[in-house]
Scaffold this active site. Structure first.
Site, PDB file in Angstrom:
ATOM      1  N   ALA A  53      -2.346   1.411  -9.727  1.00 52.06           N
ATOM      2  CA  ALA A  53      -0.991   1.956  -9.615  1.00 52.06           C
ATOM      3  C   ALA A  53      -0.251   1.420  -8.391  1.00 52.06           C
ATOM      4  CB  ALA A  53      -1.048   3.474  -9.564  1.00 52.06           C
ATOM      5  N   ASP A  74      -7.338  -8.561  -9.603  1.00 55.85           N
ATOM      6  CA  ASP A  74      -7.883  -7.284 -10.074  1.00 55.85           C
ATOM      7  C   ASP A  74      -9.107  -7.532 -10.942  1.00 55.85           C
ATOM      8  OD1 ASP A  74      -6.890  -4.209 -10.251  1.00 55.85           O
ATOM      9  OD2 ASP A  74      -8.011  -4.781 -12.035  1.00 55.85           O
ATOM     10  N   ARG A  85       0.977   6.052 -14.589  1.00 55.97           N
ATOM     11  CA  ARG A  85       1.414   5.719 -13.225  1.00 55.97           C
ATOM     12  C   ARG A  85       1.462   4.220 -12.922  1.00 55.97           C
ATOM     13  NH1 ARG A  85      -3.626   6.817 -13.848  1.00 55.97           N
ATOM     14  NH2 ARG A  85      -5.260   5.727 -12.738  1.00 55.97           N
ATOM     15  N   LYS A 100      -6.015  -6.402 -16.062  1.00 58.87           N
ATOM     16  CA  LYS A 100      -4.771  -6.030 -15.377  1.00 58.87           C
ATOM     17  C   LYS A 100      -4.101  -7.241 -14.733  1.00 58.87           C
ATOM     18  CE  LYS A 100      -6.062  -1.263 -14.558  1.00 58.87           C
ATOM     19  NZ  LYS A 100      -6.378  -0.224 -13.560  1.00 58.87           N
ATOM     20  N   ASN A 145     -11.037   1.384  -3.148  1.00 58.94           N
ATOM     21  CA  ASN A 145     -12.302   1.710  -2.473  1.00 58.94           C
ATOM     22  C   ASN A 145     -12.341   1.140  -1.055  1.00 58.94           C
ATOM     23  OD1 ASN A 145     -14.068  -0.973  -2.438  1.00 58.94           O
ATOM     24  ND2 ASN A 145     -12.855  -0.921  -4.324  1.00 58.94           N
ATOM     25  N   GLU A 147     -14.997  -0.059   0.620  1.00 55.40           N
ATOM     26  CA  GLU A 147     -15.796  -1.269   0.773  1.00 55.40           C
ATOM     27  C   GLU A 147     -14.866  -2.496   0.809  1.00 55.40           C
ATOM     28  OE1 GLU A 147     -19.033  -0.718   1.191  1.00 55.40           O
ATOM     29  OE2 GLU A 147     -19.188  -2.833   1.739  1.00 55.40           O
ATOM     30  N   THR A 148     -13.976  -2.564  -0.166  1.00 54.26           N
ATOM     31  CA  THR A 148     -13.065  -3.715  -0.237  1.00 54.26           C
ATOM     32  C   THR A 148     -12.043  -3.668   0.898  1.00 54.26           C
ATOM     33  OG1 THR A 148     -13.305  -3.568  -2.630  1.00 54.26           O
ATOM     34  CG2 THR A 148     -11.628  -5.067  -1.817  1.00 54.26           C
ATOM     35  N   CYS A 185      -6.514  -1.617  13.933  1.00 48.84           N
ATOM     36  CA  CYS A 185      -6.952  -2.093  12.623  1.00 48.84           C
ATOM     37  C   CYS A 185      -7.578  -0.926  11.864  1.00 48.84           C
ATOM     38  CB  CYS A 185      -7.920  -3.273  12.765  1.00 48.84           C
ATOM     39  SG  CYS A 185      -9.604  -2.810  13.223  1.00 48.84           S
ATOM     40  N   CYS A 203      -9.243   9.402  -7.465  1.00 51.21           N
ATOM     41  CA  CYS A 203      -8.316   9.657  -8.565  1.00 51.21           C
ATOM     42  C   CYS A 203      -9.077  10.038  -9.830  1.00 51.21           C
ATOM     43  CB  CYS A 203      -7.455   8.428  -8.824  1.00 51.21           C
ATOM     44  SG  CYS A 203      -6.490   7.951  -7.405  1.00 51.21           S
TER      45      CYS A 203
HETATM   46 ZN   LIG Z   1      -9.803  -2.398  15.430  1.00 49.47          ZN
END
Ligand SMILES: [Zn+2]
Length: 357
Positions: A53, A74, A85, A100, A145, A147-148, A185, A203
């Protein structure tokens, strides 16, 4: 790999031609951008990591604004439950189970043919992260997520490229622009809070409203337009959070962590490590397998599987079949998503049985 690639549609150095001036007239009239800012946008590039979304809404706004080159990455395919959405997709995309990235590229190319749009079907991970994200002026977060997101943060800080964090769940969302060496960061913000910084719900468990994802995407894209048009002085430098149900908005300045592992100590564990698991959860009821990197012949696979499994469907990008109570979707790069289980062992066993080791 993409550097140096310039579409002939790009405006020449100091000239926005009349048609383009007309097309972007409302944006050029806006004092914050102006003609000089628009010229910079036309020559700028952005990569949208994830096209759910938030990613879909960001990509739509960037392409309409005339950002010269937009890449959308994606790993997933369009499903009916996305349409509430995810504003780039239509019922036909879900019916055809289009990836996607493919559906987004088609739609975006139709929205603005002057923009070089590229959709890539891939799961961003330690092996391909630098190749997929490299060579762009800004990286936008459309992932689902952490991790990514931490991988993007590592890459962005290492390469000194700005990136814009954005997330939403339920009616709540937040966004923050990371400028390496200038602002905090993601690791400064979330160190010691790896579960997700107050976003532990997903979600898939508590749902999400269209208005919050589109609001967060709009705020993130506005930040991108400031960066890409050269108006860095307009960046607000704050973590903004909002809830469209309660009406509560908050904006806080996030201090850099003087001992941040990523932006101070330069430890890029998410990018360099081989810590990335080959099997990951992908939503509430699905497991993703990506331990194999060689391409699959989907036609041959279809012929082989058809006698053994139910409801085999295939398009140019993926093959899907049912082995009750599971549904498996296999992509041409060998990656697969097994729906109907949370158990990696079950997913691995189905993969080994039908696709091979
Ligand atoms: Zn930092």
């Amino acid at each position: 790999m993409m550097t140096g690639e310039r579409s002939k549609n790009f405006a020449s150095e100091n000239d926005v031609d009349d048609a383009l001036r007309q097309k972007y007239s409302r944006q050029i009239l806006f004092a914050g951008i102006g003609e000089a800012g628009q010229e910079r946008l036309l020559r700028a590039s952005a990569v949208v990591a994830g096209c759910g979304a938030i990613g879909a809404a960001i990509a739509n706004l960037l392409v309409r604004a005339g950002v010269g080159r937009v890449r959308v990455i994606d790993r997933d395919f369009v499903e009916p439950s996305n349409l509430q959405r995810q504003t780039l997709f239509e019922e036909a995309d879900a019916r055809d189970a289009l990836p996607k990235a493919v559906a987004a590229e088609r739609r975006l190319a139709a929205v603005n043919s002057h923009v070089h749009v590229e959709g890539i079907v891939a799961d961003i991970n330690t092996q391909n992260g630098e190749e997929l994200l490299g060579g762009f002026d800004v990286i936008l977060d459309g992932t689902d997520n952490f991790e990514t997101r931490f991988l993007i943060n590592d890459f962005a800080v290492k390469q000194s490229v700005p990136w814009i964090y954005a997330a939403a769940v339920g009616s709540y969302g937040l966004t923050m622009t990371v400028r390496p060496g200038v602002t905090a960061c993601l690791s400064c913000l979330l160190a010691g809070e790896r579960g997700g910084g107050g976003m532990d719900e997903t979600c898939d468990t508590i749902g999400v409203l269209g208005p919050i994802v589109n609001l967060v995407a709009s705020m993130a894209t506005a930040e991108a337009l400031k960066l890409l048009s050269g108006r860095t002085e307009a960046l607000h430098g704050r973590l903004v959070s909002c809830d469209v149900w309660s009406g509560k908005f908050q904006s806080v300045r996030v201090a850099r962590n003087a001992d941040c592992a990523v932006c101070v100590r330069g430890e890029f564990t998410h990018l360099d490590g081989d810590a990335q698991p080959h099997i990951t959860m992908c939503g509430r009821d699905s497991v993703q397998i990506h331990e194999r990197s060689r391409a699959l012949d989907l036609e041959a696979l279809k012929r082989r599987l058809s006698p053994a499994v139910d409801d085999v469907r295939q398009n140019d990008f993926l093959l899907r079949f049912r082995v009750a109570p599971y549904e498996m979707t296999v992509f041409a790069d060998g990656r697969a998503i097994v729906k109907g289980t949370q158990d990696p062992a079950v997913a691995r066993s189905i993969y080994a049985r039908f696709i091979g080791a």
